[in-house]
Design a protein around this motif. Structure first.
Motif, PDB file in Angstrom:
ATOM      1  N   LYS A 291       0.995  -1.405  -0.003  1.00 46.89           N
ATOM      2  CA  LYS A 291       0.050   0.028   0.075  1.00 46.89           C
ATOM      3  C   LYS A 291       1.022   1.267  -0.001  1.00 46.89           C
ATOM      4  O   LYS A 291       1.733   1.191   0.704  1.00 46.89           O
ATOM      5  N   VAL A 292       0.533   2.053  -0.933  1.00 46.62           N
ATOM      6  CA  VAL A 292       1.194   3.361  -1.049  1.00 46.62           C
ATOM      7  C   VAL A 292       0.465   4.541  -0.653  1.00 46.62           C
ATOM      8  O   VAL A 292      -0.619   4.499  -1.152  1.00 46.62           O
ATOM      9  N   ASN A 293       0.754   5.479   0.230  1.00 49.37           N
ATOM     10  CA  ASN A 293      -0.215   6.448   0.771  1.00 49.37           C
ATOM     11  C   ASN A 293      -0.249   7.500  -0.262  1.00 49.37           C
ATOM     12  O   ASN A 293       0.461   7.628  -1.043  1.00 49.37           O
ATOM     13  N   ALA A 294      -1.459   7.935  -0.372  1.00 56.42           N
ATOM     14  CA  ALA A 294      -2.012   8.891  -1.355  1.00 56.42           C
ATOM     15  C   ALA A 294      -0.910  10.251  -1.258  1.00 56.42           C
ATOM     16  O   ALA A 294      -0.718  10.595  -0.217  1.00 56.42           O
ATOM     17  N   LYS A 295      -0.697  10.814  -2.386  1.00 52.10           N
ATOM     18  CA  LYS A 295       0.088  11.914  -2.386  1.00 52.10           C
ATOM     19  C   LYS A 295       1.573  11.509  -2.306  1.00 52.10           C
ATOM     20  O   LYS A 295       2.429  12.353  -2.007  1.00 52.10           O
ATOM     21  N   ALA A 296       1.860  10.575  -1.946  1.00 52.10           N
ATOM     22  CA  ALA A 296       3.301   9.818  -1.784  1.00 52.10           C
ATOM     23  C   ALA A 296       4.392   9.763  -3.080  1.00 52.10           C
ATOM     24  O   ALA A 296       5.489   9.800  -2.756  1.00 52.10           O
ATOM     25  N   GLY A 297       3.514   9.929  -4.210  1.00 54.99           N
ATOM     26  CA  GLY A 297       4.553   9.896  -5.367  1.00 54.99           C
ATOM     27  C   GLY A 297       4.787  11.155  -5.873  1.00 54.99           C
ATOM     28  O   GLY A 297       4.291  12.200  -5.428  1.00 54.99           O
ATOM     29  N   ARG A 298       5.816  11.161  -6.926  1.00 55.51           N
ATOM     30  CA  ARG A 298       6.342  12.338  -7.562  1.00 55.51           C
ATOM     31  C   ARG A 298       5.946  12.107  -9.077  1.00 55.51           C
ATOM     32  O   ARG A 298       6.306  11.143  -9.679  1.00 55.51           O
ATOM     33  N   VAL A 299       5.264  13.114  -9.718  1.00 55.54           N
ATOM     34  CA  VAL A 299       4.831  12.940 -11.107  1.00 55.54           C
ATOM     35  C   VAL A 299       5.993  13.415 -11.749  1.00 55.54           C
ATOM     36  O   VAL A 299       6.591  14.381 -11.834  1.00 55.54           O
ATOM     37  N   GLU A 300       6.182  12.585 -12.778  1.00 58.52           N
ATOM     38  CA  GLU A 300       7.392  12.889 -13.705  1.00 58.52           C
ATOM     39  C   GLU A 300       7.035  13.695 -14.799  1.00 58.52           C
ATOM     40  O   GLU A 300       6.781  13.274 -15.829  1.00 58.52           O
ATOM     41  N   HIS A 301       6.675  14.922 -14.704  1.00 60.50           N
ATOM     42  CA  HIS A 301       6.400  15.698 -15.963  1.00 60.50           C
ATOM     43  C   HIS A 301       7.423  15.888 -17.046  1.00 60.50           C
ATOM     44  O   HIS A 301       7.132  15.988 -18.089  1.00 60.50           O
TER      45      HIS A 301
ATOM     46  N   ASN B 270       7.132  12.686 -25.168  1.00 61.79           N
ATOM     47  CA  ASN B 270       6.100  13.297 -25.898  1.00 61.79           C
ATOM     48  C   ASN B 270       6.225  14.032 -26.962  1.00 61.79           C
ATOM     49  O   ASN B 270       5.546  15.031 -27.861  1.00 61.79           O
ATOM     50  N   ALA B 271       7.679  14.579 -26.766  1.00 64.35           N
ATOM     51  CA  ALA B 271       8.088  15.822 -27.795  1.00 64.35           C
ATOM     52  C   ALA B 271       7.736  15.477 -29.149  1.00 64.35           C
ATOM     53  O   ALA B 271       8.125  14.581 -29.804  1.00 64.35           O
ATOM     54  N   GLY B 272       7.141  16.530 -29.859  1.00 58.88           N
ATOM     55  CA  GLY B 272       6.855  16.551 -31.224  1.00 58.88           C
ATOM     56  C   GLY B 272       5.559  15.546 -31.665  1.00 58.88           C
ATOM     57  O   GLY B 272       5.432  15.377 -32.679  1.00 58.88           O
ATOM     58  N   SER B 273       5.105  15.023 -30.613  1.00 55.64           N
ATOM     59  CA  SER B 273       3.758  14.346 -30.880  1.00 55.64           C
ATOM     60  C   SER B 273       2.427  15.221 -30.934  1.00 55.64           C
ATOM     61  O   SER B 273       2.586  16.460 -30.540  1.00 55.64           O
ATOM     62  N   ASN B 274       1.493  14.514 -31.502  1.00 56.14           N
ATOM     63  CA  ASN B 274       0.417  15.339 -31.564  1.00 56.14           C
ATOM     64  C   ASN B 274      -0.809  14.630 -30.652  1.00 56.14           C
ATOM     65  O   ASN B 274      -0.238  13.502 -30.249  1.00 56.14           O
ATOM     66  N   ALA B 275      -1.934  14.799 -30.589  1.00 56.18           N
ATOM     67  CA  ALA B 275      -3.194  13.949 -29.989  1.00 56.18           C
ATOM     68  C   ALA B 275      -3.077  12.449 -30.151  1.00 56.18           C
ATOM     69  O   ALA B 275      -3.165  11.764 -29.353  1.00 56.18           O
ATOM     70  N   SER B 276      -2.798  12.455 -31.510  1.00 50.66           N
ATOM     71  CA  SER B 276      -3.096  10.908 -31.773  1.00 50.66           C
ATOM     72  C   SER B 276      -1.768   9.916 -31.707  1.00 50.66           C
ATOM     73  O   SER B 276      -1.920   8.915 -31.779  1.00 50.66           O
ATOM     74  N   THR B 277      -0.590  10.697 -31.296  1.00 56.44           N
ATOM     75  CA  THR B 277       0.586   9.679 -31.403  1.00 56.44           C
ATOM     76  C   THR B 277       1.157  10.083 -29.821  1.00 56.44           C
ATOM     77  O   THR B 277       2.307   9.416 -29.618  1.00 56.44           O
ATOM     78  N   ARG B 278       0.607  10.567 -29.025  1.00 51.22           N
ATOM     79  CA  ARG B 278       0.989  10.792 -27.565  1.00 51.22           C
ATOM     80  C   ARG B 278       1.078   9.339 -26.905  1.00 51.22           C
ATOM     81  O   ARG B 278       0.028   8.682 -27.256  1.00 51.22           O
ATOM     82  N   THR B 279       1.856   9.351 -25.875  1.00 53.84           N
ATOM     83  CA  THR B 279       1.977   7.998 -25.192  1.00 53.84           C
ATOM     84  C   THR B 279       0.698   7.791 -24.366  1.00 53.84           C
ATOM     85  O   THR B 279       0.239   6.662 -24.173  1.00 53.84           O
ATOM     86  N   SER B 280       0.089   8.795 -23.909  1.00 52.62           N
ATOM     87  CA  SER B 280      -0.864   8.579 -22.682  1.00 52.62           C
ATOM     88  C   SER B 280      -1.297  10.287 -22.637  1.00 52.62           C
ATOM     89  O   SER B 280      -0.674  10.939 -22.674  1.00 52.62           O
TER      90      SER B 280
END
Length: 55
Positions: free
Chosen positions: A13-23, A30-40
């Motif tokens: 179990k991981v506590n909520a808010k314990a992670g780091r978002v990897e912006h 996703n550099a150079g991607s468009n809406a249809s080629t983005r990873t997620s």
């Protein structure tokens, strides 16, 4: 998978808010991607596990 890590469905179990978002990782992947080629539309999250206890 993130919800089961926070709600107790997994033996780990991981506590909520314990992670780091990897912006930066998301933007670089996703550099150079468009809406249809983005990873997620979800950013990856990293969590460092210390003093881990299996519940």
């Amino acid at each position: 998978m993130s919800q089961p890590l926070c709600n107790g469905s997994f033996p780990l179990k991981v506590n909520a808010k314990a992670g780091r978002v990897e912006h930066e990782v998301f933007e670089r992947a996703n550099a150079g991607s468009n809406a249809s080629t983005r990873t997620s539309d979800h950013r990856p999250v990293s969590v460092v596990l210390e003093d881990t206890v299996i519940v």
